[in-house]
Every structure is written in structure tokens, then in C-alpha cells.
Design a protein around this motif. Structure first.
Motif: not given
Lengths: 304, 259
Positions: A52, A74-75, A77-78, A80-81, A106
């Protein structure tokens, strides 16, 4: 489809006193459900936190969709859940307000969130602080899936859920997999892992001790057989051969023996010399496999 | 650079405490102003000149040592500072926010902005009450430029103090450590600032030493009232504040988060 979307490469995080994770390596392919098993404190959450981008590795690295998790959070996390192992919510009054806030951060609408609330029979309009553990867990599930992420990382996602909801969760995971999502899930509930995962890794004391395909649990290369001989003498002579015996029960002229697939022909040839009553394979469940890796100290850093 | 959601959430979870403490100090100020007005309107009070109220207010409310304003300000800074960052890490609730595409830097800048604005308004509202109530009374002498210097000094002083709380909140993952340092340092500064003058009369000459290790002496209200220059001290206070906020943010960007 063969490309790994999650790569953990020699990840080492040493907290001292043998805690942390050491040289953890594995990859998860697109569309795969990958189980991550281990007891409390084995290093599951530590590994997941690196994915994460919450922690910086001492050695090695991990990447998602080819992006380094620490330098490009940042990229990453785009895609991911995420459900954390320990769930606590910020100071927000109701569950629905929280879901709305995350959705708007989001930039997604609430259709999927509404659908998931209905699916998990969750009434999110109650006050967050007064919610039970199970309800909080359901909200985390809704938040992790509502933006249709390509990759979902779940740290013990079913803790606090009742058996009915656990079953719904299993169905949910399978339907998400069918949609092509990649899921990494840590757990210590064997049944759930058996039903959902395509592949799994077992971690112990911070090290991966085994990685296997779920099919290999049933088609495991180390098979156990129970063999009963017609005569005690045969059983005893066979018992003196070079095999890994789990149990020798001469009273019943019976032995339990573990044979690797590569030795199966020698095994059959040896058995052909004796008069047998019967032979049967003892199937191992995931739980038995798991316990096998845990009880035996010499297995650390063991087979793949 | 900022996240409006984080700003909104930080305000909604902290405004009650802010309103309580700001309301308390405002009420004290209003009461003081009423008593000034009634004294100045009383023809038998023996005061021929107009009542010069700013130095009195400076002593009672804005002194960086044990005055009403600074005590309430420090309580506000300690509690909100600790809540904004360390508590969300300790409880793990920040994981949800970081799982959106909001970066650590955006989260912290938004929180620092809310924190600073709360402390800024805390001082400015009190200043405005004085200005508004004084304008209705004929016999009060309000030295506006002195009041402005003192209020802006108090804002900068709050900024420096809050920097210590914020840095501590960013540094530690555990609320208990964050509170220990984040509350400990401001309180020590206040205590030293209060006892330092006592040592002036001893031969030990501890006074200068104590004054040199606390930020409270940089906001020298008595000096400002007497007309001493204060620009350099204010700049140093601002630099301390900026340094502390920066230390906190940089540490937070680099550290491991147990989320």
C-alpha cells in the motif's frame, strides 16, 4: 494474462527480535485470487502495508502494475481497493456520510456502493461509533469495492462477519474474480481460502515457507498412502525399506507412508513384490497442510 | 495541494472544541470590556484621562505566560494538534483516506491549514471584540496600533507553539508519545516563562539561561507595551513555527505508517 500485476521481490523489513518479514517474494497474476496465510504476527500485515506504500522496505521492493509502491503511492492507490487488518473510522457521524466522503474523494458515484450495501444487507445510515464490528467490516468492504478497483488487497476481510455473510463474501470474491479483478487476501480461515483462492503462500516467522496452487492441495506431490498387507511379515519387510513412514501399525499389518510423485514408480515396483489387502491415498485438506508447515520446525525455508 | 474533503472533515471533527474555547475567551473579554466601560462612564472614579485599556488587556489575555488567552490557546493547540494526525495514525483511520488518491502531503497540508486557521481566528476574534466594544464607548482610549501589534504577536506566538504540537503529532505513531512531547514542550515553555523573572533577583543569574531556552520570551508583551521594537523576535517566532511544521511534515512523508 500471465503478467504479474503484484510483485513482491525479496522484501525485508526487520523490526528486530525476529519480527517483520524477511526475503518475502511472490507475484500475483491478473485475474488471480491469491491467499496469504499465516498465524498472528507472521508478517502478513507488514507485507501488505508495503504494497500500500505505507512502509519503506529495508531491502527489496514491491510493485503494483509495474509501479514502485513506496515511490509512486498515488498512482498505485489509483488501482487499489484496501481493507486494513484493524478497522477504525475517522470522526464522521454516520456510515453513509463516510461512504459518501470517500466516494467523492475518488470521484465515483454511489451506485455501486448502494448495490453493495444491499448485497451485504447493510444499513449504513446508523452512527459509525455505535456500529458492531461486523457492520464496520461491511462498510470497509463497500468502500474497498465501490470504485471498481482493478486490484483489491484485503487484510483478514471477514473478521467479525457471521457465517452467512462469510458465505456471501466468498460469492462476492468469486464474482469479482470472474470480472477479471486481481485479489490478494490474507486470512487464517482455511475454508474461505480453499473456496476462493487460486494460489496461496504460507508465511511463518516472516518467511514464506510454501507457495502452492490450490489444485496442488488436492494434487499434492507429496502424497500419503495407507497400505495394508496380507501378512505381518510383508508389512515388516516393507517397513524396513527407505521410505518416509508416517505410521507403522504392524498389529494390523498396516503402514502409512509419504511418497513424492518422483518416487512413485519405485514405490509401485516395491509394492508389487508383496500381497496387499488394499492401498488408499489419504487426501490432505488445506488445514492439514497448513498445520504441517507449522508444527515442524525444520520446515522453515522449506519446499515450494 | 490541499484536499477540500480533508479540510472539511478536520473542521467538522474539531470545531466544537474550538468554539468552546474561543467562546470562553470571548466571554471573558466581553466581561472585561463591560467593566472598563462602566468604570470609564462613572464620573466619580477619579480618573481624569481616558482609560488606556490595551496594556491591561495585554497583561490579562495575551501574556505568553499564565494569562487566560495563552492557557486556553495552549489547550486548544495541544488537543487539536494531537487529534489531527497522531490519533488518526494510532487508530488506523487514515488508511481509508490514503487509499484514495490523496497523498500524505495533501493530507498534512490540509490539516496544517485548518489548525493554523483555528488558532488564527481564536486570537483575531478576541481582538475584534475589543475593537467593536471600544468603538461604542466614548471614554476608552484604545491604542489601535498597539492592539494590532499584540494580537498579531499572539497569532505568531500561537503558530510557533502549535508547531511543536504538530511536529510531535506527525513524528509519533502512538498518541501517548505524541501527547507527552506535544503537550510537554508547550507547558514547559509556559512554566519557564513564568518562573524565569523570579530568578532576576537571585545571584544565580539563571534568568538569562531560562529565557534563552523558551519561546515565551520571544513574545515580550511588556516590552511591546513600553514601545520596544519587536520585529526581530516576531520573525524568529515565525521561523520557529515554519521549521517545526516542516520537520513534522518531512518526517511524516518518510516514516512507516502502521495502517
Amino acid at each position: 494474462m500471465d503478467e504479474n500485476v503484484i510483485v513482491v521481490d525479496n522484501l525485508t523489513k526487520d523490526y528486530g527480535l525476529g519480527r517483520g518479514c524477511f526475503d518475502v517474494s511472490f507475484g500475483v497474476k491478473k485475474g488471480e485470487v491469491f491467499g496469504f496465510l499465516g498465524p498472528n504476527g507472521a508478517g502478513k500485515s507488514t507485507t501488505i502495508r508495503h504494497l500500500l506504500g505505507f512502509q519503506k522496505a529495508h531491502k527489496g521492493n514491491c510493485s503494483i502494475m509495474g509501479l514502485d509502491c513506496w515511490t509512486k503511492p498515488k498512482e498505485v492507490q489509483g488501482y487499489l481497493g484496501y481493507i486494513a487488518g484493524e478497522i477504525n473510522y475517522p470522526d464522521i457521524k454516520t456510515g453513509w456520510q463516510f461512504i459518501k466522503m470517500i466516494a467523492s474523494m475518488r470521484g465515483v458515484d454511489l451506485k455501486e456502493a448502494e448495490r453493495l450495501c444491499e448485497y451485504y444487507q447493510l444499513k449504513p445510515h446508523g452512527v459509525l461509533k455505535r456500529m458492531s464490528k461486523g457492520m464496520k467490516q461491511k462498510i470497509a468492504l463497500v468502500v474497498a469495492f465501490m470504485h471498481n478497483p482493478q486490484i483489491v488487497i484485503l487484510d483478514e476481510p471477514t473478521s467479525g462477519l457471521d457465517p452467512l455473510m462469510q458465505a456471501k463474501f466468498v460469492d462476492h470474491i468469486l464474482s469479482e474474480r470472474d470480472k477479471g479483478k486481481t485479489i490478494l487476501m490474507s486470512s487464517h480461515i482455511f475454508e474461505e481460502v480453499e473456496k476462493t483462492c487460486d494460489r496461496l503462500a504460507i508465511i511463518r516467522n516472516g518467511k514464506i515457507v510454501a507457495q502452492m496452487h490450490m489444485n496442488d492441495i488436492t494434487h499434492n506431490k507429496d502424497k500419503q498412502f495407507e497400505v495394508r498387507f496380507k501378512s505381518l511379515a510383508d508389512a515388516q519387510t516393507f517397513g524396513n525399506l527407505q521410505y518416509e513412514f508416517v505410521e507403522k501399525n504392524y498389529d494390523k499389518s498396516r503402514v502409512k507412508v509419504k511418497v513424492h510423485d518422483s518416487h512413485i514408480n519405485r514405490f509401485v515396483a516395491d509394492l508389487a513384490k508383496y500381497q496387499l489387502e488394499y492401498i488408499s491415498e489419504i487426501k490432505l485438506t488445506l488445514e492439514e497442510r497448513f498445520m504441517e508447515y507449522y508444527k515442524d520446525d525444520t520446515m522453515v525455508g522449506g519446499s515450494l | 495541494m490541499f484536499s477540500k474533503h480533508i479540510i472539511k472533515q478536520s473542521i467538522s471533527s474539531n470545531w466544537k472544541l474550538w468554539a468552546l474555547l474561543t467562546g470562553l475567551l470571548s466571554a471573558i473579554t466581553v466581561l472585561m470590556m463591560f467593566s472598563f466601560i462602566s468604570i470609564s462612564n462613572n464620573p466619580y472614579n477619579g480618573i481624569d484621562d481616558k482609560l488606556d485599556i490595551v496594556p491591561i488587556l495585554a497583561q490579562a489575555i495575551f501574556m505568553p505566560t499564565l494569562s487566560m488567552g495563552s492557557i486556553l490557546m495552549v489547550i486548544l493547540a495541544i488537543i487539536i494538534g494531537n487529534k489531527l494526525v497522531a490519533r488518526e495514525i494510532d487508530s488506523g483511520s487514515m488508511s481509508f483516506v490514503l487509499n484514495t488518491q490523496t497523498t500524505r502531503l495533501q493530507v498534512l497540508l490540509s490539516k496544517a491549514l485548518v489548525y493554523f486557521l483555528m488558532l488564527f481566528l481564536f486570537s483575531v476574534i478576541v481582538g475584534l471584540i475589543v475593537v467593536i466594544m471600544a468603538s461604542t464607548a466614548a471614554n476608552l482610549d484604545v491604542d489601535m496600533s498597539l492592539l494590532a501589534s499584540i494580537v498579531s504577536g499572539f497569532v505568531i506566538y500561537s503558530f510557533a507553539i502549535s508547531g511543536f504540537c504538530f511536529a510531535s503529532s506527525c513524528w509519533f505513531n502512538k498518541v501517548s508519545f505524541s501527547l507527552l512531547i506535544g503537550a510537554g514542550l508547550p507547558l514547559i515553555f509556559m512554566i519557564i516563562g513564568t518562573i524565569a523573572p523570579v530568578f532576576v533577583e537571585t545571584n544565580l543569574d539563571l534568568s538569562n539561561f531560562l529565557k534563552s531556552i523558551t519561546v515565551t520570551t520571544l513574545f515580550d508583551i511588556n516590552g511591546i507595551v513600553k514601545g520596544d521594537s519587536f520585529a526581530v523576535q516576531f520573525i524568529i517566532l515565525a521561523v520557529i513555527g515554519i521549521a517545526m511544521y516542516s520537520i513534522g511534515i518531512i518526517k511524516f512523508l518518510k516514516k512507516d505508517l502502521p495502517l
